[in-house]
Design a protein around this motif. Structure first.
Motif, PDB file in Angstrom:
ATOM      1  N   ALA A 118      19.838 -32.537  15.345  1.00  0.00           N
ATOM      2  CA  ALA A 118      20.962 -33.344  14.873  1.00  0.00           C
ATOM      3  C   ALA A 118      20.916 -33.518  13.363  1.00  0.00           C
ATOM      4  N   LYS A 119      22.098 -33.525  12.724  1.00  0.00           N
ATOM      5  CA  LYS A 119      22.149 -33.715  11.280  1.00  0.00           C
ATOM      6  C   LYS A 119      21.673 -35.114  10.896  1.00  0.00           C
ATOM      7  N   LYS A 120      22.011 -36.082  11.705  1.00  0.00           N
ATOM      8  CA  LYS A 120      21.654 -37.468  11.424  1.00  0.00           C
ATOM      9  C   LYS A 120      20.778 -38.000  12.550  1.00  0.00           C
ATOM     10  N   ILE A 121      19.859 -38.876  12.199  1.00  0.00           N
ATOM     11  CA  ILE A 121      19.034 -39.567  13.187  1.00  0.00           C
ATOM     12  C   ILE A 121      18.996 -41.052  12.829  1.00  0.00           C
ATOM     13  N   LYS A 122      18.636 -41.875  13.793  1.00  0.00           N
ATOM     14  CA  LYS A 122      18.512 -43.305  13.519  1.00  0.00           C
ATOM     15  C   LYS A 122      17.332 -43.561  12.587  1.00  0.00           C
ATOM     16  N   ASP A 123      17.580 -44.412  11.617  1.00  0.00           N
ATOM     17  CA  ASP A 123      16.544 -44.742  10.637  1.00  0.00           C
ATOM     18  C   ASP A 123      15.375 -45.423  11.349  1.00  0.00           C
ATOM     19  N   PRO A 124      14.205 -44.785  11.397  1.00  0.00           N
ATOM     20  CA  PRO A 124      13.084 -45.392  12.122  1.00  0.00           C
ATOM     21  C   PRO A 124      12.591 -46.690  11.471  1.00  0.00           C
ATOM     22  N   ASN A 125      12.945 -46.914  10.215  1.00  0.00           N
ATOM     23  CA  ASN A 125      12.492 -48.124   9.520  1.00  0.00           C
ATOM     24  C   ASN A 125      13.485 -49.271   9.635  1.00  0.00           C
ATOM     25  N   ALA A 126      14.641 -48.995  10.187  1.00  0.00           N
ATOM     26  CA  ALA A 126      15.659 -50.041  10.303  1.00  0.00           C
ATOM     27  C   ALA A 126      15.500 -50.771  11.630  1.00  0.00           C
ATOM     28  N   LYS A 127      15.585 -52.095  11.573  1.00  0.00           N
ATOM     29  CA  LYS A 127      15.496 -52.922  12.760  1.00  0.00           C
ATOM     30  C   LYS A 127      16.568 -54.001  12.712  1.00  0.00           C
ATOM     31  N   LYS A 128      17.035 -54.377  13.869  1.00  0.00           N
ATOM     32  CA  LYS A 128      18.048 -55.430  13.927  1.00  0.00           C
ATOM     33  C   LYS A 128      17.427 -56.747  13.454  1.00  0.00           C
ATOM     34  N   PRO A 129      18.054 -57.455  12.523  1.00  0.00           N
ATOM     35  CA  PRO A 129      17.524 -58.746  12.057  1.00  0.00           C
ATOM     36  C   PRO A 129      17.349 -59.725  13.211  1.00  0.00           C
ATOM     37  N   GLU A 130      16.306 -60.510  13.119  1.00  0.00           N
ATOM     38  CA  GLU A 130      16.019 -61.454  14.201  1.00  0.00           C
ATOM     39  C   GLU A 130      17.136 -62.470  14.390  1.00  0.00           C
ATOM     40  N   ASP A 131      17.842 -62.817  13.307  1.00  0.00           N
ATOM     41  CA  ASP A 131      18.904 -63.819  13.423  1.00  0.00           C
ATOM     42  C   ASP A 131      20.264 -63.198  13.710  1.00  0.00           C
ATOM     43  N   TRP A 132      20.241 -61.882  14.028  1.00  0.00           N
ATOM     44  CA  TRP A 132      21.536 -61.225  14.316  1.00  0.00           C
ATOM     45  C   TRP A 132      21.986 -61.595  15.729  1.00  0.00           C
ATOM     46  N   ASP A 133      23.146 -62.222  15.815  1.00  0.00           N
ATOM     47  CA  ASP A 133      23.682 -62.660  17.106  1.00  0.00           C
ATOM     48  C   ASP A 133      24.843 -61.748  17.475  1.00  0.00           C
ATOM     49  N   ASP A 134      24.642 -60.927  18.520  1.00  0.00           N
ATOM     50  CA  ASP A 134      25.697 -59.991  18.926  1.00  0.00           C
ATOM     51  C   ASP A 134      26.334 -60.387  20.252  1.00  0.00           C
ATOM     52  N   ARG A 135      26.246 -61.696  20.573  1.00  0.00           N
ATOM     53  CA  ARG A 135      26.907 -62.196  21.788  1.00  0.00           C
ATOM     54  C   ARG A 135      28.321 -62.649  21.430  1.00  0.00           C
ATOM     55  N   GLU A 136      29.316 -62.005  22.039  1.00  0.00           N
ATOM     56  CA  GLU A 136      30.705 -62.393  21.773  1.00  0.00           C
ATOM     57  C   GLU A 136      31.027 -63.748  22.385  1.00  0.00           C
ATOM     58  N   LYS A 137      30.480 -64.024  23.565  1.00  0.00           N
ATOM     59  CA  LYS A 137      30.723 -65.284  24.277  1.00  0.00           C
ATOM     60  C   LYS A 137      29.403 -65.987  24.527  1.00  0.00           C
ATOM     61  N   ILE A 138      29.477 -67.321  24.531  1.00  0.00           N
ATOM     62  CA  ILE A 138      28.288 -68.119  24.860  1.00  0.00           C
ATOM     63  C   ILE A 138      28.709 -69.248  25.793  1.00  0.00           C
ATOM     64  N   PRO A 139      27.753 -69.791  26.588  1.00  0.00           N
ATOM     65  CA  PRO A 139      28.076 -70.942  27.430  1.00  0.00           C
ATOM     66  C   PRO A 139      28.470 -72.152  26.562  1.00  0.00           C
TER      67      PRO A 139
END
Length: 422
Positions: free
Chosen positions: A204-225
């Motif tokens: 593949a021409k591109k691969i996922k950056d092995p050094n990149a990680k999702k920030p701990e405070d990243w909230d990807d929940r669209e809905k919450i209780p």
């Protein structure tokens, strides 16, 4: 050197590059031409799971080359002058006719490098390109387009459906020096694209950056209780309750049967597990996308299409039910020439072939109808004869009954006369 001389040289070079070349063509118009085909004498080794020889029987005739034995491997090939397709299109074309209503078997061809030992050709022999239809049951009805790249066979990532009727069809593969391709059936394009995109030749021409990680405070929940939603006090009800209408049977003996308990029924007031309603998440940041980087293992290859040696065309296939006819083989560097040849061969016979088959099917239909009618007439005639026989038997029984009655009357008259005389 003048500008005119340069122009003339450029025109001359372009005309040379544009010159059509036919590397192989076989239409079986002359029975002697089939001598160019060589049968493989390869025998599958017992340790590989089979001891069957490759079949050595094809029918050669003016209509093509036909498989002749059911449940057999087929392997034969024809050699031509070795060439490379570097810097020019490569066009592979042939016709296939499955007149036996094939249910499982190959109808493809292979192009081999000229170093191939034809008498030892088999399924593991290294080839450049494999192209053509393959059918196996209702699930597999595809056109194979397989390229050998750096010693490994690569299948196309697209699904190209082949023809599965009993008519002759023209299959064409065009591989261009810009790493594009086109697949045609009956001189109509059914698929096209880029070799690098539609095969896994390269990393593949591109691969996922092995050094990149999702920030701990990243909230990807669209809905919450909803934190303010509370469970109603009367929510909790049992799922099943004793039947209030049930009564202990009169003959219930607690000493023998134990303590009586009413049967359980579904509680109409049961509301299930309570969950708070959901609301939009005020901290939602969207779906996190992993950043990509250039793949250090990727190296572009502008010559994926190229083969240094092409010198043999072969049929290496298995058929459960034989009868497939191969014809009109053509290998050239000119797509327009291939199209014209297709029109001159397959194109001129396709309509008459269809009409002939429709006429044969109509004759077979009439024959079946006539046979069915004759069978019905025979059955009716047998039924009429049986009915007549039954009527004759009834008439005979009636006649015999009348004779017996007459004899009884005569006996009675005789008895009366004797009594009178006495």
């Amino acid at each position: 050197m003048t500008a005119l001389s340069l122009l003339l040289m450029a025109v001359s070079a372009a005309s040379v590059l544009a010159e059509s070349s036919v590397y192989f063509r076989e239409q079986f118009e002359d029975g002697g031409e089939v001598l160019i085909f060589v049968f493989s004498a390869f025998k599958i080794l017992p340790q590989l799971g089979s001891s069957r020889d490759y079949a050595v029987f094809f029918f050669f005739f003016t209509a093509g080359l036909q498989t002749s034995q059911d449940a057999h491997f087929y392997a034969l090939s024809a050699r031509f002058d070795d060439f490379s397709n570097k810097g020019q299109p490569l066009v592979i074309q042939f016709t296939v006719k499955h007149e036996q209503s094939i249910d499982c078997g190959g109808g493809y061809i292979k192009l081999f490098p000229s170093e191939l030992n034809q008498e030892d050709m088999h399924g593991d022999s290294v080839y450049n390109i494999m192209f053509g239809p393959d059918i196996c049951g209702p699930g597999t009805k595809k056109v194979h387009v397989i390229f050998n790249y750096k010693g490994k066979n690569h299948l196309i990532n697209k699904d190209i459906r082949c023809k599965d009727d009993e008519y002759t069809h023209l299959y064409t593969l065009i591989v261009n020096p810009d790493n594009t391709y086109e697949v045609k059936i009956d001189n109509k394009k059914v698929e096209s694209g880029n070799l690098e995109d539609d095969w896994d030749f390269l990393p593949a021409k591109k691969i996922k950056d092995p050094n990149a990680k999702k920030p701990e405070d990243w909230d990807d929940r669209e809905k919450i209780p909803d934190p303010d939603d509370k469970k109603p006090e009367d929510w909790d009800k049992p799922e099943n309750i004793p039947d209030p209408d049930a009564k202990k049977p009169d003959d219930w003996d607690e000493e023998m049967d134990g303590e009586w308990e009413p049967p359980m029924i579904t509680n109409p007031d049961y509301k299930g597990e309570w969950k708070p309603r959901e609301i939009d998440n005020p901290a939602y940041k969207g779906k996190w996308v992993h950043p990509e980087i250039d793949n250090p293992e990727y190296t572009a290859d502008p010559e994926i299409y190229k083969y240094d040696s092409i010198g043999v065309i072969g049929l290496d296939l298995w058929q459960v039910k034989s009868g497939t006819i191969f014809d009109n083989f053509l290998i050239t560097n000119d797509p327009k020439l291939a199209e014209d040849v297709g029109d001159e061969t397959w194109g001129k016979t396709k309509d008459s072939e269809r009409k002939m088959k429709e006429s044969q099917e109509e004759e077979e239909r009439k024959k079946r109808e006539e046979e069915d009618k004759n069978r019905r007439d025979d059955v009716k005639e047998d039924e009429d004869e049986e009915e007549k026989d039954e009527e004759d038997e009834e008439e005979e029984e009636e006649e015999e009954g009348e004779e017996e009655e007459g004899e009884e009357e005569e006996d009675e008259d005789t008895d009366s006369q004797l009594k009178d005389e006495l």
